[in-house]
Every structure is written in C-alpha cells, then in structure tokens.
Design an enzyme around this catalytic site. Structure first.
Site, PDB file in Angstrom:
ATOM      1  N   GLU A  99       5.645   2.471  -0.103  1.00  6.53           N
ATOM      2  CA  GLU A  99       4.761   3.542  -0.531  1.00  6.53           C
ATOM      3  C   GLU A  99       3.318   3.060  -0.667  1.00  6.53           C
ATOM      4  O   GLU A  99       2.380   3.796  -0.359  1.00  6.53           O
ATOM      5  CB  GLU A  99       5.251   4.123  -1.863  1.00  6.53           C
ATOM      6  CG  GLU A  99       6.564   4.873  -1.776  1.00  6.53           C
ATOM      7  CD  GLU A  99       7.787   3.958  -1.748  1.00  6.53           C
ATOM      8  OE1 GLU A  99       8.904   4.461  -1.557  1.00  6.53           O
ATOM      9  OE2 GLU A  99       7.621   2.725  -1.907  1.00  6.53           O
ATOM     10  N   PRO A 151      12.516 -11.046   5.110  1.00 10.04           N
ATOM     11  CA  PRO A 151      13.183 -10.322   4.020  1.00 10.04           C
ATOM     12  C   PRO A 151      12.239  -9.344   3.332  1.00 10.04           C
ATOM     13  O   PRO A 151      11.039  -9.604   3.194  1.00 10.04           O
ATOM     14  CB  PRO A 151      13.615 -11.442   3.064  1.00 10.04           C
ATOM     15  CG  PRO A 151      13.672 -12.673   3.919  1.00 10.04           C
ATOM     16  CD  PRO A 151      12.558 -12.503   4.904  1.00 10.04           C
ATOM     17  N   GLY A 172       2.810  -9.915   2.505  1.00 12.23           N
ATOM     18  CA  GLY A 172       1.528  -9.445   3.035  1.00 12.23           C
ATOM     19  C   GLY A 172       1.216  -9.878   4.450  1.00 12.23           C
ATOM     20  O   GLY A 172       0.100  -9.657   4.930  1.00 12.23           O
ATOM     21  N   GLU A 173       2.182 -10.512   5.151  1.00  9.62           N
ATOM     22  CA  GLU A 173       1.923 -10.979   6.511  1.00  9.62           C
ATOM     23  C   GLU A 173       2.778 -10.248   7.550  1.00  9.62           C
ATOM     24  O   GLU A 173       2.908 -10.718   8.679  1.00  9.62           O
ATOM     25  CB  GLU A 173       2.189 -12.482   6.612  1.00  9.62           C
ATOM     26  CG  GLU A 173       1.198 -13.347   5.863  1.00  9.62           C
ATOM     27  CD  GLU A 173       1.329 -14.811   6.245  1.00  9.62           C
ATOM     28  OE1 GLU A 173       0.394 -15.345   6.880  1.00  9.62           O
ATOM     29  OE2 GLU A 173       2.373 -15.420   5.927  1.00  9.62           O
ATOM     30  N   ASN A 205      10.129   1.748   7.904  1.00  3.82           N
ATOM     31  CA  ASN A 205       9.117   2.370   8.755  1.00  3.82           C
ATOM     32  C   ASN A 205       9.002   1.714  10.129  1.00  3.82           C
ATOM     33  O   ASN A 205       8.532   0.583  10.244  1.00  3.82           O
ATOM     34  CB  ASN A 205       7.768   2.298   8.024  1.00  3.82           C
ATOM     35  CG  ASN A 205       6.630   2.845   8.834  1.00  3.82           C
ATOM     36  OD1 ASN A 205       6.824   3.598   9.776  1.00  3.82           O
ATOM     37  ND2 ASN A 205       5.416   2.455   8.461  1.00  3.82           N
ATOM     38  N   PRO A 206       9.390   2.420  11.210  1.00  2.65           N
ATOM     39  CA  PRO A 206       9.285   1.844  12.555  1.00  2.65           C
ATOM     40  C   PRO A 206       7.909   2.045  13.188  1.00  2.65           C
ATOM     41  O   PRO A 206       7.689   1.628  14.330  1.00  2.65           O
ATOM     42  CB  PRO A 206      10.349   2.625  13.336  1.00  2.65           C
ATOM     43  CG  PRO A 206      10.338   3.973  12.695  1.00  2.65           C
ATOM     44  CD  PRO A 206      10.042   3.744  11.232  1.00  2.65           C
ATOM     45  N   GLU A 234       5.009   0.741  12.264  1.00  6.98           N
ATOM     46  CA  GLU A 234       4.201  -0.483  12.329  1.00  6.98           C
ATOM     47  C   GLU A 234       4.435  -1.267  13.618  1.00  6.98           C
ATOM     48  O   GLU A 234       3.470  -1.621  14.304  1.00  6.98           O
ATOM     49  CB  GLU A 234       4.446  -1.344  11.085  1.00  6.98           C
ATOM     50  CG  GLU A 234       3.859  -0.727   9.819  1.00  6.98           C
ATOM     51  CD  GLU A 234       4.087  -1.587   8.595  1.00  6.98           C
ATOM     52  OE1 GLU A 234       5.054  -2.377   8.594  1.00  6.98           O
ATOM     53  OE2 GLU A 234       3.307  -1.472   7.635  1.00  6.98           O
TER      54      GLU A 234
END
Length: 422
Positions: free
Chosen positions: A60, A268, A309-310, A335-336, A338
C-alpha cells in the site's frame, strides 16, 4: 449497536493482540518499537489541516508513493501524515519520504485511541489506500466531520461475501466514506451492492499503473548482473511468502539442468524470512549467497535479497520474474505491474485474487502468463529462458499495458483536492 458489540469484543481481545505483537517482535524487533503510537500517543504534532494517508504495509505504501509525491509538489505548505500498521510499511515510508512526511503507526481500532489521534493531528482529510476499513476509525472520522477517500479501492468477490455477512457494520462504514475511487467497474458495483451510495463511487483505475521506474534502475540491474556473471540466465521470485521459496528451490535442480548456469534470485516479502529462506537453500545443498554478504563467488546458485527497498533494481537484473503471494492457496498474489513496467517477462501462480482485473488485462495482452501448477510454472520458466524473442515480446507487451493505463493518480489528486477544499 453492532459497532458497540464489535468494540467490546475488540477490547476483550486487545491483550491477545498486544501479546501477538510482542511475539512477532521475536523475528522482527520493529513490532516492539513505538508501541505507544498504537494507543494514540503521538510523537509528532503537525499543523492542523494536513492530509492523512493510511497505507497499511509495504504494498500500500508503494501504491501511494506517486500520489503522495505529486500531492506534496502541488501543495508544499500542507503537511502530510502517513500511518502504517507494520514495521516493514514504516521502513518503506522512511525510505521513500525520509523526513518530508510525518509518520506514525495507526492506533488500535478503539474509540478512545482513534479519537485521541484525530484530535491531536486535526487532519483536513483522510485517504485510505485500498480496502482497509475499520468500524471505529470511520465512525470517529464521521464524528469529527473528516472527509474520507478510499483510494485505489478493490473488492474481490470473496471479500464482498465476507462484508455482506455483517451488514450492520458494513453499511455504516460505507456511508462514512466521502468517495470510493475504485480500480474497475466490477469492484465498484460490489461496493454499491453492499450499501455504498452510488454517487460516491468513481472509477479511476489503479494508481499502481503510475509506477515510476528510477532513471538508474536498469543501470543498477546491469551492475548486479555483472557481479553474478553478465551472461548467466536469472530467474527471480518476487515478494515471496512461506512455502513459495521452497517450491522454487525444489524445482531448481530440474531448472538448472534445462538451463545451465541458472541463478535463482529469491526476494522475500518480509525481513524475518531472510534467514529461513537462506537455511532452506542450504538444506538442499545449494550454493547460496546473501545480498549483504558482499562479493559473489562464481559458483553461487541461489541469491537471497536480504535488504529492503531494492525490489525494482533486483527485478531489473532478472530475465524472468515470478510474482510471489500466488503460489499457495489464499495468497492472493502481489502486484505484477512493477516487472511489467520494467519490460520483464512475468509469471504468476493460480491464486492472484487481489489483482484479478490487472492480471486479466495483462494476460489478454500476452504480457503475463498464469501458471496453475508448479509443473506448469517449471515448463513456462524453461520455455521463456530458452526463447529470448518470446521473453522480449512479453516484456514489450507489459510496457504497453502499463503506459496505456496511466492517469489514476491525477484523478485521485483531483478528488482529494475537492475534499480538502469543502
């Protein structure tokens, strides 16, 4: 009456909720930090009239990022308050926004905690990302005449059936919402059937299509591949949950036999799983390396991304991406968009109910493949890794879908501006 009963039950279970929070802190110490915020005690006192955005966790927060950034650019004098529920969500807020926003944990859903929070921050409007509905939160917003926008809203058929079983709670919540900006008409109709007034529903599409790929993202991906061996084929499992890494590790020998030199990149979803995933690879006698361990040897087979964050940089380094959260019953998928925005050939498992409309659109365009079983996934991975033309074609189609669906953020900004100005 129903909400009062809910409040009583919640109060009785609160000690168990707190104990569970402390228990989860064994694996992730973040759950044991800043506990006072969960009772409505604030570390910050922003100016009144700010925009309050609630983004429960990582997904989110990422969905809200472009909206928040553009809002701050257009309204530099309006403070922005972001609340989260999980430590990983909190870390994402800090990573993306630093000190430019006020960040706090959302208090437990009891009137005294929520009312204390709202009185102290005195926001001008609340934007809830996706479908995070709490009875006392919304009742308190109504009590304080606080406009509430449910943004990027989605409601699966299964979730709708669940809400329908509790109409005495669901209808008041929906009537407390000023606007529901839904991702698609089908989900919007489900909200209306549950009691949302028709005039409050707006179809804006998914803000996730407005993802911005950082300029240096592909460059970072190339650099990572250079560390692993520039010509090695790379398969990524993104945002994985328990059992999913193990499934890919189990078929890795067959994959490597078909695709010599294959590197399996495991990402993960939660940091408490970095160690279990590493151990799962070692228990199968595979050569494993963790991102934080520095230099990479030539013989590694499994690479564990044990940082936060990577994600985009990691996916930019992959040839084929498998979306996690979809390889076990009840996962719902992640979410696909990205990997599609990066032009990557993307696969997803059978359980993707959280992204049904998006997956359907990508599937119809030939930009993603749904794999109903692990053997089917194995076959599709091998096919794509052997066929560079098919991979690139799938990636280009994904980019086309993303570009054609942009614009939800601009519509959401307009809706929120109306609520703030009322």
């Amino acid at each position: 009456m129903a909400r009062h009963l809910y409040t009583l039950i919640y109060s009785l279970f609160l000690p168990i909720i707190i104990a569970r929070l402390w228990w989860r802190g064994r694996a992730n110490p973040g759950y044991r930090q800043r506990v006072a915020e969960r009772f409505g005690f604030l570390p910050h006192r922003p100016r009144p009239g700010g925009l309050w955005v609630h983004a429960v966790s990582v997904g989110e927060t990422l969905a809200a990022a472009q909206f928040v950034k553009q809002f701050m650019e257009q309204n530099p004098n309006t403070p922005v308050i972001i609340t989260s529920t999980t430590p990983t969500g909190s870390e994402q807020v800090k990573r993306i926004f630093g000190e430019r926003v006020f960040h706090m944990y959302l208090p437990y859903d009891l009137p005294s905690f929520i009312n204390r929070f709202i009185k102290n921050i005195q926001p001008g409007a609340l934007v809830i990302i996706e479908t995070e509905l709490w009875p006392n939160l919304l009742a308190s917003c109504a009590k304080h005449d606080l406009p509430v926008v449910l943004a990027n809203a989605r409601l699966s058929e299964k979730s709708a059936r669940g809400y329908a079983k509790l109409p005495a709670l669901t209808r008041p919540m929906l009537h407390s919402l000023s606007v529901v900006a839904v991702q698609n008409p089908t989900d919007g109709q489900r909200f209306i059937e549950l009691g949302l007034p028709t005039g409050r529903m707006k179809v804006t599409g998914s803000v996730k299509f407005d993802v911005t790929v950082p300029e240096d993202c592909h460059k970072q991906g190339v650099a990572l591949r250079g560390q692993w061996g520039a010509d090695r084929p790379v398969l990524a499992l993104a945002s994985s949950h328990p059992t999913e890494d193990e499934q890919l590790l189990d078929i890795y020998p067959a994959l490597e036999k078909a695709i010599p030199g294959l590197l399996l990149l495991l990402i993960p979803r939660h940091p408490e799983r970095f160690e279990p995933v590493t151990n799962a690879a070692r228990s199968r006698h595979l050569h494993v390396h963790r991102r934080t361990n520095g230099n990479v040897s030539d013989d590694i087979q499994i690479y564990v991304a044990d940082t936060m964050g990577e994600m985009l940089n990691m996916l930019a380094a992959a040839d084929v991406v498998v979306m996690g959260g979809s390889l076990y019953p009840g996962g719902g998928g992640h979410n696909p968009i990205e990997p599609a925005a990066l032009g990557k050939a993307t696969l997803i498992g059978a359980d993707h109910i959280n992204f049904t409309s998006i997956v359907n659109e990508l599937t119809e365009a030939g930009a993603i493949a749904v794999c109903e079983s692990l053997p089917a996934l194995q076959d599709e991975v091998i096919r794509l890794l052997r066929d560079s033309i098919a991979r690139e074609a799938m990636g280009h189609k994904g980019l086309d879908v993303v570009e054609s669906n942009r614009g939800a953020v601009a519509q959401l900004l307009a809706l929120v501006k109306e609520q703030l100005s009322d």
